[in-house]
Design a protein around this motif. Structure first.
Motif, PDB file in Angstrom:
ATOM      1  N   MET A 214     -29.548  69.246  -3.375  1.00 21.28           N
ATOM      2  CA  MET A 214     -29.744  70.046  -2.017  1.00 21.28           C
ATOM      3  C   MET A 214     -30.279  71.175  -2.424  1.00 21.28           C
ATOM      4  O   MET A 214     -30.115  71.944  -3.043  1.00 21.28           O
ATOM      5  CB  MET A 214     -28.451  70.256  -1.381  1.00 21.28           C
TER       6      MET A 214
ATOM      7  N   ARG B 256     -27.618  59.693   7.071  1.00 22.26           N
ATOM      8  CA  ARG B 256     -26.932  59.162   5.718  1.00 22.26           C
ATOM      9  C   ARG B 256     -26.380  60.399   5.104  1.00 22.26           C
ATOM     10  O   ARG B 256     -25.276  60.555   4.599  1.00 22.26           O
ATOM     11  CB  ARG B 256     -27.800  58.430   4.941  1.00 22.26           C
ATOM     12  N   THR B 257     -27.235  61.245   4.814  1.00 19.21           N
ATOM     13  CA  THR B 257     -27.204  62.711   4.106  1.00 19.21           C
ATOM     14  C   THR B 257     -26.052  63.435   4.920  1.00 19.21           C
ATOM     15  O   THR B 257     -24.907  63.994   3.885  1.00 19.21           O
ATOM     16  CB  THR B 257     -28.150  63.643   4.004  1.00 19.21           C
TER      17      THR B 257
ATOM     18  N   LEU C 266     -33.475  66.825   1.485  1.00 22.74           N
ATOM     19  CA  LEU C 266     -32.423  65.988   1.700  1.00 22.74           C
ATOM     20  C   LEU C 266     -31.858  65.715   0.249  1.00 22.74           C
ATOM     21  O   LEU C 266     -32.377  66.171  -0.869  1.00 22.74           O
ATOM     22  CB  LEU C 266     -32.924  64.574   2.102  1.00 22.74           C
TER      23      LEU C 266
END
Lengths: 462, 462
Positions: A1, A382-383, A462
């Motif tokens: 990240m 999803r993240t 992401l």
């Protein structure tokens, strides 16, 4: 990240209370499009919020219509996202079933209870605040943003088509994030890539003259019987529609079929979404899901004739009506469906049963799951959730999304903050605060990655 | 016309105002069986009237039931007439449609307007006053009289069957004059020799759970659709009933058929009786009359489900119901008809559609036109009106007349004071004063001729 993502996330967390205050302020302001209550005040509040972001704001108002607000933040970036939400809400009745007043937001068990908390002020505010966050953390937006906010969604969006037509050029964007979307019972993100179309009508049978003693029922036709017979000619026992050629425009959509095949939803999850409604038993789960999402339907919303109070009255009613909605899947046109229904009734001798169209409605809309903006939405969701998203070809309900997909030709999808117990359109509507905050973060990540992804196929944040 | 007849006629005329005062006094007293308003007071008034005639009065009251009054004048004559009427009335709503308050009788255009003026206080009082007239003019009654007055006719006469059963012996008579009857638009006497039977029920379809968004209509069954399908399985397009063996007890009655063939009534007369209701067009008048009077029917009195207010709501209702009456002709039994309906629904897979019986009802009743008491009624009516009576095998409506014809085994018929514009059960109910007076005279003539006719085949007072 990346560091920027951390900064954004931290900023959102740090400002949580202030952000919730902003949300609550809008929730306190009623905005019931069915009655007009509070509409102007809510539109004013939102316009102020957009101006505070530095947006150019255009307010559009048709004769008697509620303001449509177009807020533009043109950062001269190589991509533009449109965000569609509505600031109007459903009426609050039955008021007696609310545990607290619907326009006095109450925080309890990590939720905020208020009319509009989920539908749709929660999405609307979380997206405004996401833009605000990026501006404050990054000093600029990584993408151009257009906010399209209307105040008539709950009454069928009557002003929206003409607005879209008149302002087509100003509404140009590369993708549109639609209202709705959220997280399911397992905390998985739910993404919707479309909506069904809808037509709303009344079937009416009428006698000349007033109600009569029912002893005349042998020689004077009862409009309740006529209505029942007309209705029963429309549908078979299994729910199949008997209107000639009703299904001719129901086209195969292999991508949508594939999404339904991949849906990881079981019978009990659907059942709990319906307050334990009994599902049609004999259908296997995959067929249930197919029907729910990919089939058109003709529904009786209400039916009335004669004496319906307690006890008995022997009456031959003078009229009867049924309120009905017809849900449409892509390629079906409201006009063609109505014309087929009228032909069907005429052909079967029901010339005495009138079709009164209460809402000409609109067609369905669907965006391909392989479109780049949708693929990004799936990655972002999803993240944020840490779970594989559940992607629906469309909601089973309806919305004027076709204006974006088929008139403005933009990929369009829902990625939002709701949950299955949101009680949308019902008493004790609520939003889970954690989802409200996650929705903000999700929106930030989407905006940050949009241009790199669309231009370079890259998702740096992401 | 014999001297006694003149005396009677003159006495009635001379006492007209006083007689109308008596009538108006009873009309002023509400007696709504649906609510109980004024019931006891009205029963007291009538009991007093009967005692003033010198009658023995028995008051019968079932638990929670309204008083049934049996007034007996036993003159030791060779014949006994029973007179059945009811002192209860229908509710007055819709009150706003009355030109004057329903319990403040208003005289206008030769009519008295008040709730109960025709149904049935007009008949009840005219018959009491006929007895009073004979007692005062002749000094004695030419026949024994039994008045059977109940206060629950408008709510299905729930106490009457047990009363009839318990007091069968005291109720012995040679004939019974039933409530109703009157004069048609041409001033011809209308005599009814029977009534249809009736059963009242609700069909109910129900889902578990509450109302849902209509987008679930593809996979959750809509009870409104289930109800519509169950209903449509019951009746064909022409009004024929599809319940198996429904018609097996519909027996030929050559006398009734003959009466229908002789009925001098045209399409426009029926139409005006129905406030210009459109008659089923393709039927010739004789077939219309046959169906109206001699056919059973299954009627939808009311139907309800879901959202029926103005505008649109896309809802999947949680329940649906239809209120229905089934009218029966002689030989049909309420129990058998209900059992056939339940079998029909079960056989067609409508186990989810419940049959709730709101009123088990009663069978039909019919008296032969060739019975001596009926033949006398026809002669008397012809004399009073100066016109050929119109004799109906029965009313198209229902009443508990079977208790007299089939339990007490008495010939029974209606010979009364109503007219087609009486507005029975409706606002502005009224009676034509001339018919009220004629009804009195008619009743006197009937009583005077009864014993000679029954014993000797003679009608000395016609």
């Amino acid at each position: 990240m990346s560091q920027n993502v951390h900064k954004v996330k931290d900023y959102i967390e740090k400002n949580k209370n202030q952000y919730l205050d902003t949300f609550v302020k809008l929730l306190r302001c009623p905005s019931v499009s069915a009655t007009g209550e509070g509409i102007e005040q809510a539109a004013g509040l939102i316009t102020d919020m957009l101006r505070e972001l530095g947006a150019n704001v255009l307010t559009y108002k048709e004769d008697g219509g509620n303001p449509i607000i177009l807020g533009e933040l043109n950062e001269k970036k190589e991509g533009t996202i449109m965000i569609y939400d509505h600031y109007d809400v459903q009426p609050v009745d039955p008021l007696g079933k609310w545990a607290s007043p619907p326009f006095e937001p109450r925080i309890s068990d990590g939720k905020i209870y208020a009319r509009g908390a989920s539908d749709d002020k929660g999405n609307l505010v979380s997206r405004i605040l996401a833009v605000k966050t990026l501006l404050e953390v990054l000093g600029e937006l990584p993408v151009n943003i257009k906010f399209l906010f209307e105040g008539e969604e709950e009454v069928g969006s009557p002003s929206l088509p003409s607005f879209i037509k008149n302002y087509e050029e100003q509404l140009h964007a590369d993708a549109c994030i639609w209202e709705g979307g959220g997280f399911d019972q397992k905390g998985r993100p739910m993404i919707y890539l479309g909506a069904k179309g809808v037509v709303y009508l009344e079937l009416r049978a009428k006698r000349t003259g007033s109600d009569l003693h029912s002893s005349w029922g042998t020689i004077i036709e009862n409009p309740a019987w006529r209505l029942v017979m007309a209705l029963s000619s429309i549908r078979d026992e299994k729910g199949g529609i008997l209107i000639e050629n009703f299904y001719e425009d129901v086209a195969d959509d292999p991508e949508a079929e594939q999404l339904v095949r991949e849906l990881d939803i079981d019978r009990s999850e659907i059942s709990s979404m319906t307050n334990n409604g009994e599902l049609i038993e004999e259908l296997p789960i995959r067929e249930l899901l197919r029907r729910w999402l990919l089939s058109p339907t003709v529904n009786i919303c209400g039916i009335y004739s004669g004496y319906i109070e307690k006890g008995q009255k022997t009456v031959l009613p003078s009229y009867a009506f049924a309120k009905m909605d017809i849900r449409l899947v892509p390629k079906m046109s409201p006009e063609r469906v109505l014309s087929k229904l009228k032909q069907h009734l005429a052909k079967r001798g029901f010339n005495d049963v009138e079709v009164e169209v209460l809402n000409h409605g609109y067609p369905a809309a669907r965006t391909s799951p392989s479109s780049q903006p949708v693929r990004l939405a799936i990655m972002v969701a999803r993240t944020v959730a840490g779970k594989e998203p559940v992607v629906f070809p469309n909601i089973a309900g309806s919305g004027p999304m076709y204006l974006v997909t088929d008139v403005l030709h933009q990929p369009c999808f829902s990625l939002g903050i709701n949950h299955p117990g949101s009680n949308i359109h019902a008493p004790n509507e609520n939003v889970i605060i954690d989802y409200f905050m996650k929705g903000m973060w999700q929106c930030c990540l989407y905006m940050m990655n949009f241009v790199p992804w669309i231009r370079l196929g890259d998702v740096p944040y992401l």
